[in-house]
Design an enzyme around this catalytic site. Structure first.
Site, mmCIF file in Angstrom:
data_model
loop_
_atom_site.group_PDB
_atom_site.id
_atom_site.type_symbol
_atom_site.label_atom_id
_atom_site.label_comp_id
_atom_site.label_asym_id
_atom_site.label_seq_id
_atom_site.Cartn_x
_atom_site.Cartn_y
_atom_site.Cartn_z
ATOM 1 N N ASP A 14 0.984 -1.271 0.250
ATOM 2 C CA ASP A 14 0.214 0.008 0.058
ATOM 3 C C ASP A 14 0.858 1.308 0.050
ATOM 4 O O ASP A 14 2.203 1.023 -0.197
ATOM 5 C CB ASP A 14 -1.000 0.019 1.216
ATOM 6 C CG ASP A 14 -0.174 0.294 2.685
ATOM 7 O OD1 ASP A 14 0.966 0.330 2.614
ATOM 8 O OD2 ASP A 14 -0.936 0.383 3.565
ATOM 9 N N ASP A 63 1.521 4.824 2.294
ATOM 10 C CA ASP A 63 1.168 5.220 3.719
ATOM 11 C C ASP A 63 1.437 6.856 3.640
ATOM 12 O O ASP A 63 2.724 7.190 3.384
ATOM 13 C CB ASP A 63 1.793 4.652 4.600
ATOM 14 C CG ASP A 63 1.519 3.052 4.610
ATOM 15 O OD1 ASP A 63 0.609 2.657 5.147
ATOM 16 O OD2 ASP A 63 2.522 2.253 4.436
ATOM 17 N N ASP A 102 -3.357 4.660 2.576
ATOM 18 C CA ASP A 102 -3.807 5.103 3.898
ATOM 19 C C ASP A 102 -3.463 6.662 4.128
ATOM 20 O O ASP A 102 -2.298 7.021 3.794
ATOM 21 C CB ASP A 102 -2.952 4.422 5.168
ATOM 22 C CG ASP A 102 -3.369 2.955 5.211
ATOM 23 O OD1 ASP A 102 -4.547 2.777 4.745
ATOM 24 O OD2 ASP A 102 -2.608 2.134 5.538
HETATM 25 N N1 CTP Z 1 -0.020 1.318 11.241
HETATM 26 C C1 CTP Z 1 -0.404 1.959 12.349
HETATM 27 N N2 CTP Z 1 -1.765 1.833 12.337
HETATM 28 C C2 CTP Z 1 -2.333 0.942 11.545
HETATM 29 C C3 CTP Z 1 -1.866 0.504 10.602
HETATM 30 C C4 CTP Z 1 -0.514 0.681 10.347
HETATM 31 O O1 CTP Z 1 0.042 2.748 13.084
HETATM 32 N N3 CTP Z 1 -3.979 0.987 11.735
HETATM 33 C C5 CTP Z 1 1.540 1.493 11.248
HETATM 34 C C6 CTP Z 1 2.249 0.325 11.347
HETATM 35 O O2 CTP Z 1 2.557 0.228 12.570
HETATM 36 C C7 CTP Z 1 3.469 0.477 10.438
HETATM 37 C C8 CTP Z 1 3.239 1.657 9.438
HETATM 38 O O3 CTP Z 1 1.965 1.875 9.834
HETATM 39 O O4 CTP Z 1 4.536 0.982 11.314
HETATM 40 C C9 CTP Z 1 3.061 0.961 8.088
HETATM 41 O O5 CTP Z 1 2.234 -0.204 8.016
HETATM 42 P P1 CTP Z 1 1.860 -0.993 6.564
HETATM 43 O O6 CTP Z 1 1.378 -0.052 5.435
HETATM 44 O O7 CTP Z 1 0.945 -1.966 7.201
HETATM 45 O O8 CTP Z 1 3.250 -1.863 6.434
HETATM 46 P P2 CTP Z 1 4.537 -1.391 5.716
HETATM 47 O O9 CTP Z 1 5.490 -1.519 6.348
HETATM 48 O O10 CTP Z 1 4.214 -0.059 5.038
HETATM 49 O O11 CTP Z 1 4.707 -2.615 4.649
HETATM 50 P P3 CTP Z 1 4.072 -2.752 3.128
HETATM 51 O O12 CTP Z 1 5.266 -2.141 2.399
HETATM 52 O O13 CTP Z 1 3.663 -4.056 2.901
HETATM 53 O O14 CTP Z 1 2.987 -1.639 2.728
HETATM 54 MN MN MN Z 2 2.596 0.484 3.981
HETATM 55 MN MN MN Z 3 -0.682 0.907 5.538
#
Ligand code: CTP
Ligand code: MN
Ligand code: MN
Ligand code: MN
Length: 373
Positions: free
Chosen positions: A204, A206, A297
């Protein structure tokens, strides 16, 4: 000051936030095995076991050498009996029978596929499995079992499970920045999560949004989301209003949860792009229109909390979990994505940068690229 021995240099710290963990590491075969059993444990609702395997994998990711023998593990913290046994099997036989059994099992494979649907967690996937559902087609035949988020997730299953490229993430930053500029000039859009840790792809995108004048950010998210929606950029969005207010100490000490309380939006973007190769879809048109669904997000943070939000949203999950554990057990502080609170001095510690937060915690600064725990 004593001379550094080889043993000192091999010493691996107990908390992930005390270690440097690069994206590319030297123990892939072992960490994949441990992460498989960690995932399987979570599928069974065994959070403790899942965490233990996941921690063992995280320790190996920070180890600067390839583990060749279980004797190498004696200098490593947090590797329990069961993890050790799996590591030994992989080292000696090239694979662990236990891990291979998990990988082959119908339950594991089914749960993994169901969990890949946006809006589906362990509980839902487990319930569907219990009900005898096995495939994505089974779900399509029982459409009524899906809530609205899951229905959109199913519709875009393929797109949402193909990796998001950095170039796509950057294109989305541009779109969101353009939206933000219309309502609040001077506000910034910052790419966090895995991309900030140096990953070239992600599941995703962020994004954090903030403005240097505290309070200006209030109400921004709903305007931005409405505009993006009206322009056809949103396939799905679910917005949560800020509910953050300073808490009483007692409440604070138990509130170091992973969920923060910013204005935030879980969404699915529709990313359009013109390809360079002509004639993919429309012969002679000089380019083809491609659309891809991408999970995004969006999080809006007041400026005074921005450093905490940046640290909290950069991850990795193991790194974040250990930052909070370290704060609590080693420093008697409560860290979350909004604030850092000293439970004995009963004060909030402010920070204008991530570096300051590490300083408050008495930790060496770890750059985002080294937080891939
Ligand atoms: N996070 C958060 N609250 C959420 C979801 C995620 O605080 N409800 C934080 C997680 O703790 C993480 C960060 O947002 O540190 C990113 O989460 P995520 O997108 O799930 O993982 P990534 O590390 O970005 O991995 P990916 O590359 O697969 O997206
Ligand atoms: Mn992510
Ligand atoms: Mn995320
Ligand atoms: Mn809408």
């Amino acid at each position: 000051v004593h001379a550094e021995t080889l043993e000192d240099r091999c010493q691996v710290a107990a908390y992930a936030c005390q270690r440097r963990t690069p994206l590319a590491h030297k123990n892939q075969l072992l960490t994949e095995a441990l992460e498989t059993v960690a995932e399987e444990a979570l599928f069974r609702g065994s959070e403790g076991r899942g965490l233990a395997f996941s921690r063992a994998a995280s320790v190996l990711k920070s180890f600067p050498w390839t583990v060749r023998s279980v004797k190498d593990l004696s200098s490593l913290p947090g590797i329990g009996e069961h993890s050790r046994k799996i590591i030994q099997e992989v080292l000696e036989d090239g694979a662990s029978a236990e891990v291979e059994n998990v990988r082959q099992s119908e339950r594991y494979q089914t749960m993994k596929n169901f969990k890949k649907i946006f809006g589906v967690g362990v509980k839902t996937a487990g319930r569907w499995y219990q009900e005898g559902l096995r495939t994505i087609s089974d779900l399509q035949a029982h459409h009524a079992k899906l809530n609205s988020a899951q229905q959109v997730g199913l519709l875009h299953y393929r797109d949402l499970n193909s990796p998001v490229k950095r170039s796509e993430a950057e294109a989305i930053v541009q779109v969101v920045q353009k939206a933000v500029d219309q309502f609040l000039p001077g506000a910034s859009v910052i790419l966090t999560g895995g991309f900030r840790r140096g990953k070239q792809t992600g599941h995703d995108v962020d994004l954090l949004i903030t403005h240097p004048t505290e309070g200006q950010e209030m109400g921004l998210l709903s305007k931005v989301v409405s505009w993006l929606d009206s322009q056809g950029f949103m396939l799905y969005h679910s917005t949560h209003r800020n509910s953050f207010q300073p808490l009483e100490d007692e409440e604070l000490s138990v509130s170091a949860t992973t969920m923060d309380r910013f204005d935030r939006c879980f969404s699915i973007f529709c990313l359009s792009s013109m390809t360079e190769e002509p004639g993919c879809e429309l012969k002679g048109s000089g380019g083809a229109h491609h659309r891809k669904a991408v999970r995004v997000d969006l999080v809006v943070t007041p400026y005074s909390q921005f450093s905490f939000a940046l640290l909290g949203w950069t991850g990795s999950k193991n790194f974040e979990r250990d930052l909070r554990r370290f704060s609590k057990y080693e420093k008697k502080m409560v860290l979350n994505s909004h604030t850092l609170y000293h439970t004995e001095k009963k004060i909030f510690l402010s920070a204008a940068s991530e570096e300051e937060i590490f300083q408050h915690l008495g930790l060496d600064f770890i750059s985002p690229e080294q937080r891939n725990a």
